[in-house]
Design a protein around this motif. Structure first.
Motif, PDB file in Angstrom:
ATOM      1  N   GLN A 322     -15.053  21.295 -12.568  1.00 47.83           N
ATOM      2  CA  GLN A 322     -14.463  20.067 -13.104  1.00 47.83           C
ATOM      3  C   GLN A 322     -15.539  19.163 -13.695  1.00 47.83           C
ATOM      4  OE1 GLN A 322     -12.572  18.561  -9.557  1.00 47.83           O
ATOM      5  NE2 GLN A 322     -10.535  19.137 -10.258  1.00 47.83           N
ATOM      6  N   ALA A 323     -16.615  18.975 -12.948  1.00 44.33           N
ATOM      7  CA  ALA A 323     -17.665  18.046 -13.366  1.00 44.33           C
ATOM      8  C   ALA A 323     -18.396  18.518 -14.613  1.00 44.33           C
ATOM      9  CB  ALA A 323     -18.661  17.837 -12.221  1.00 44.33           C
ATOM     10  N   SER A 324     -18.533  19.831 -14.769  1.00 47.69           N
ATOM     11  CA  SER A 324     -19.324  20.356 -15.883  1.00 47.69           C
ATOM     12  C   SER A 324     -18.691  20.055 -17.237  1.00 47.69           C
ATOM     13  CB  SER A 324     -19.511  21.871 -15.739  1.00 47.69           C
ATOM     14  OG  SER A 324     -18.258  22.537 -15.845  1.00 47.69           O
ATOM     15  N   GLY A 325     -17.375  19.813 -17.260  1.00 46.00           N
ATOM     16  CA  GLY A 325     -16.711  19.539 -18.520  1.00 46.00           C
ATOM     17  C   GLY A 325     -16.616  18.074 -18.873  1.00 46.00           C
ATOM     18  N   ARG A 326     -17.164  17.196 -18.048  1.00 41.49           N
ATOM     19  CA  ARG A 326     -17.057  15.757 -18.282  1.00 41.49           C
ATOM     20  C   ARG A 326     -18.233  15.243 -19.111  1.00 41.49           C
ATOM     21  NH1 ARG A 326     -13.033  14.491 -14.326  1.00 41.49           N
ATOM     22  NH2 ARG A 326     -11.857  16.428 -14.377  1.00 41.49           N
ATOM     23  N   LEU A 433      -6.714  12.847 -13.836  1.00 40.51           N
ATOM     24  CA  LEU A 433      -7.835  11.934 -14.040  1.00 40.51           C
ATOM     25  C   LEU A 433      -8.961  12.631 -14.795  1.00 40.51           C
ATOM     26  CD1 LEU A 433      -8.026  10.293 -10.497  1.00 40.51           C
ATOM     27  CD2 LEU A 433      -6.809   9.448 -12.515  1.00 40.51           C
ATOM     28  N   LYS A 434      -9.673  11.869 -15.604  1.00 42.29           N
ATOM     29  CA  LYS A 434     -10.843  12.377 -16.312  1.00 42.29           C
ATOM     30  C   LYS A 434     -12.138  11.764 -15.791  1.00 42.29           C
ATOM     31  CE  LYS A 434      -8.190  13.301 -20.505  1.00 42.29           C
ATOM     32  NZ  LYS A 434      -8.044  13.018 -21.967  1.00 42.29           N
ATOM     33  N   ALA A 435     -12.009  10.909 -14.793  1.00 44.24           N
ATOM     34  CA  ALA A 435     -13.187  10.246 -14.224  1.00 44.24           C
ATOM     35  C   ALA A 435     -14.068  11.257 -13.513  1.00 44.24           C
ATOM     36  CB  ALA A 435     -12.756   9.150 -13.264  1.00 44.24           C
ATOM     37  N   VAL A 468      -7.235  11.974  -4.862  1.00 49.03           N
ATOM     38  CA  VAL A 468      -7.971  11.733  -6.107  1.00 49.03           C
ATOM     39  C   VAL A 468      -8.622  13.023  -6.592  1.00 49.03           C
ATOM     40  CG1 VAL A 468     -10.036  10.594  -7.011  1.00 49.03           C
ATOM     41  CG2 VAL A 468      -8.351   9.274  -5.740  1.00 49.03           C
ATOM     42  N   ASN A 469      -9.134  13.809  -5.647  1.00 53.93           N
ATOM     43  CA  ASN A 469      -9.739  15.083  -6.015  1.00 53.93           C
ATOM     44  C   ASN A 469      -8.692  16.034  -6.587  1.00 53.93           C
ATOM     45  OD1 ASN A 469     -10.877  17.978  -4.361  1.00 53.93           O
ATOM     46  ND2 ASN A 469     -11.869  17.085  -6.141  1.00 53.93           N
ATOM     47  N   TYR A 470      -7.519  16.092  -5.972  1.00 56.93           N
ATOM     48  CA  TYR A 470      -6.434  16.910  -6.512  1.00 56.93           C
ATOM     49  C   TYR A 470      -6.076  16.475  -7.927  1.00 56.93           C
ATOM     50  CZ  TYR A 470      -5.007  19.450  -2.283  1.00 56.93           C
ATOM     51  OH  TYR A 470      -4.936  20.290  -1.204  1.00 56.93           O
ATOM     52  N   ALA A 471      -6.169  15.173  -8.194  1.00 60.65           N
ATOM     53  CA  ALA A 471      -5.802  14.652  -9.510  1.00 60.65           C
ATOM     54  C   ALA A 471      -6.866  14.923 -10.560  1.00 60.65           C
ATOM     55  CB  ALA A 471      -5.537  13.149  -9.413  1.00 60.65           C
ATOM     56  N   GLY A 472      -7.998  15.496 -10.159  1.00 60.47           N
ATOM     57  CA  GLY A 472      -8.972  15.929 -11.146  1.00 60.47           C
ATOM     58  C   GLY A 472     -10.343  15.309 -11.074  1.00 60.47           C
ATOM     59  N   CYS A 473     -10.573  14.345 -10.172  1.00 58.29           N
ATOM     60  CA  CYS A 473     -11.892  13.721 -10.061  1.00 58.29           C
ATOM     61  C   CYS A 473     -12.714  14.443  -8.995  1.00 58.29           C
ATOM     62  CB  CYS A 473     -11.779  12.244  -9.720  1.00 58.29           C
ATOM     63  SG  CYS A 473     -13.388  11.433  -9.579  1.00 58.29           S
ATOM     64  N   PRO A 538     -22.162  15.289  -6.322  1.00 59.74           N
ATOM     65  CA  PRO A 538     -22.467  13.927  -6.771  1.00 59.74           C
ATOM     66  C   PRO A 538     -22.531  13.787  -8.286  1.00 59.74           C
ATOM     67  CG  PRO A 538     -24.419  14.982  -5.870  1.00 59.74           C
ATOM     68  CD  PRO A 538     -23.278  15.887  -5.563  1.00 59.74           C
ATOM     69  N   ALA A 539     -21.819  12.786  -8.801  1.00 55.86           N
ATOM     70  CA  ALA A 539     -21.871  12.478 -10.228  1.00 55.86           C
ATOM     71  C   ALA A 539     -23.216  11.846 -10.562  1.00 55.86           C
ATOM     72  CB  ALA A 539     -20.732  11.526 -10.595  1.00 55.86           C
ATOM     73  N   GLN A 540     -23.671  12.105 -11.774  1.00 54.36           N
ATOM     74  CA  GLN A 540     -24.903  11.483 -12.275  1.00 54.36           C
ATOM     75  C   GLN A 540     -24.670  11.063 -13.713  1.00 54.36           C
ATOM     76  OE1 GLN A 540     -28.427  13.922 -11.964  1.00 54.36           O
ATOM     77  NE2 GLN A 540     -29.802  12.173 -12.170  1.00 54.36           N
TER      78      GLN A 540
END
Length: 545
Positions: A322-326, A433-435, A468-473, A538-540
């Motif tokens: 999920q994170a790699s596409g943001r 979510l796209k966050a 929130v994780n299920y919703a995509g974050c 962790p987001a960066q």
């Protein structure tokens, strides 16, 4: 019956010490696992199954324990044999974790479908599910089986859709340990620790970039350990009591140091980052607040380690995808949703959020170029705008429902309509979510109620952070308990500075914020800083020059 057979053979092993009994016990458990898998996937939404699913977890966890005992009883001169049992222990522990993470599909279908007569495809699938219940009660086996075939097709379509939400609900594709080492653990100083806490042999699996192993945990017999855990939790939750350093040190020694001591010292650096996958009542604890030493002054785990939390290796893999596409551009879009006043329905009554609200409104806008404030925060505005932001920040009351965690909610401004103020766990499920990061300045957003209650209802780990994780974050900063208004505002001020000014990853930014907070003598008590945890990879964010 297969589980009972396995237990009998296990008792024979403890009495006669013959390894054949232990292998026979594991074989019986593995047969039981196959049956459990068939039931979970083919009858996933059957109400008659849900009531018994609390028994399924013990099958997976019990098989993992047997594999661990076999691992420990296999001669070190037989590395292939030990590796085989390590692999089984990891696989069954992950399956046990996957079981607790799954939830019944009814929440999604009932949220999306006010009527089974709707033309929405998912609602028609809900009708299939309802037919299963009806025909099972009437004992019409042929009709039941015909409907089950439709339901199998439905689940197969969900799996093939490659939607992260449904993948997390229905698939628990366990990565190989080598994949965990090479693709999930991103540096040489991190260790992934996964706990399995079923009696009588609780253990921890650990994986680093270069090695892996099993540690059988040495704990007091009976309920003494859990009594100590609950006492420690009571101490750090209440600022009026001094922290019990002896209990905190016991927890560090039992749960962390025993694992670190087992990691080979030669050829690899000592870990300074802990990625924790908890089990049982450990879900309620902040590992940051464990005590490394206390002879001169108290030294907490957060002084020496960066601590992050993860549901399982399987979910970790999905979250990284999920994170790699943001987007990672410097123009970070931050949406702040603020409602510090509406607390009606929260069991503990009103907690002030005035300082948190001031921080959310006045300080956050100075952290990023693109900032939008929603005060008062109205649920309809959130649903309409949620996908526009890279970071979502909530400043409002969080209300935990320990008996039915899916009814835990955020208290949005009610806009003169009391029926619209509660944005519950199930309201997050259909969102996309796209966050890359959600920050909860709210109470108890990392809790999911009583673990045994959740298991009995077949719903597993449920909470606002999980929703929130299920919703995509993929990444959340969430709270284990009630938050203190002014100290939390200070802590998040430091956190956002490290995250958005210095460009640190979210787990490191949170650890640095806690260390800075600990430098203030009047705020050293864990009550003021240990409540916030980082869940997920962790987001960066890139920062502007």
């Amino acid at each position: 019956m297969l589980q009972l057979k396995g237990d009998i053979l296990w008792r024979h092993f403890r009495k006669y010490k013959q390894i054949e009994y232990l292998n026979g016990a594991l074989h019986a458990y593995e047969q039981a696992i196959q049956l459990c898998n068939d039931l979970q996937y083919d009858l996933f939404a059957d109400e008659t199954i849900i009531g018994f699913r609390n028994r399924f977890y013990s099958v997976y966890a019990g098989a993992a324990q047997l594999a661990v005992v076999l691992y420990l009883n296999t001669d070190v001169a037989d590395p292939a044999g030990r590796e085989k049992y390590w692999q089984k222990a990891f696989e069954y522990t992950e399956q046990a974790r996957g079981f607790t993470l799954r939830q019944n599909i009814r929440a999604t279908l009932e949220t999306a479908c006010p009527s089974t007569k709707s033309q929405i495809p998912a609602c028609r699938d809900r009708q299939f599910r309802d037919d299963i219940f009806k025909w099972r009660r009437l004992n019409k086996r042929d009709s039941l089986l015909a409907t089950l075939e439709n339901y199998r097709v439905f689940i197969a379509e969900l799996k093939s859709a490659n939607d992260p939400y449904f993948r997390q609900r229905f698939d628990h594709e366990i990565p190989a340990p080598e994949e965990v080492q090479q693709k999930l653990i991103l540096d040489d100083q991190s260790v992934f620790i996964e706990y399995n806490w079923m009696a009588p042999h609780p253990f921890a699996l650990w994986i680093t970039r270069r090695s892996k192993g099993i540690v059988q945990l040495n704990i007091p017999s009976g309920d003494a350990f859990w009594a100590q855990v609950q006492q420690f939790q009571k101490d750090w939750l209440g600022a009026e009591n001094d922290i019990n350093s002896e209990l905190g040190h016991m927890l560090y020694t039992t749960l962390i140091k025993s694992v670190l001591d087992a990691i080979p010292k030669s050829g690899q650096p000592q870990p300074n980052k802990l990625i924790i996958s908890t089990d049982n009542l450990l879900n309620e604890l902040s590992f940051d607040a464990f005590v490394i030493s206390y002879s001169d002054s108290v030294r907490y785990v957060v002084h020496d380690f960066i601590v992050g939390y993860q549901y399982s290796a399987a979910v970790w893999k999905i979250q990284l995808q999920q994170a790699s596409g943001r987007m990672k551009n410097a123009d970070i879009r931050l949406g702040s949703f603020i409602n510090p006043t509406d607390h009606t329905g929260c069991a503990e009554g009103q907690l002030p959020l005035s300082e948190m609200a001031a921080f959310s409104a006045d300080s956050l806008k100075n952290k990023v170029k693109s900032f939008e404030k929603f005060q008062p925060a109205i649920a309809e505005d959130f649903k309409a705008r949620a996908a526009d932001f890279d970071i979502l920040h909530f400043c409002m009351h969080g209300c935990l429902n320990p008996d039915d965690p899916e009814r835990s909610y955020l208290s949005f401004y009610h806009n003169n309509d009391p029926n619209r103020r509660q944005f519950s766990v199930v309201d997050f499920y259909p969102m996309h979510l796209k966050a890359r990061l959600v920050v909860f300045a709210s109470c108890e957003t990392a809790r999911q109620g009583d673990e045994s209650e959740a298991g009995e209802k077949g719903e597993g780990v449920i909470g606002l952070h999980r929703a929130v994780n299920y919703a995509g974050c993929p990444n959340t900063i969430a709270t284990l308990n009630k938050i203190a208004d002014y100290p939390s505002a200070n802590l998040l001020e430091y956190f956002y500075n490290y995250l958005l000014k210095d460009g640190l990853p979210a787990d490191e930014a949170l650890a640095m914020a806690k260390r800075k907070y600990l430098s203030l003598p009047e705020r050293r008590h864990p009550h003021f800083w240990a409540n916030f945890i980082c869940v997920g990879p962790p987001a960066q964010f890139k920062v502007s020059p």
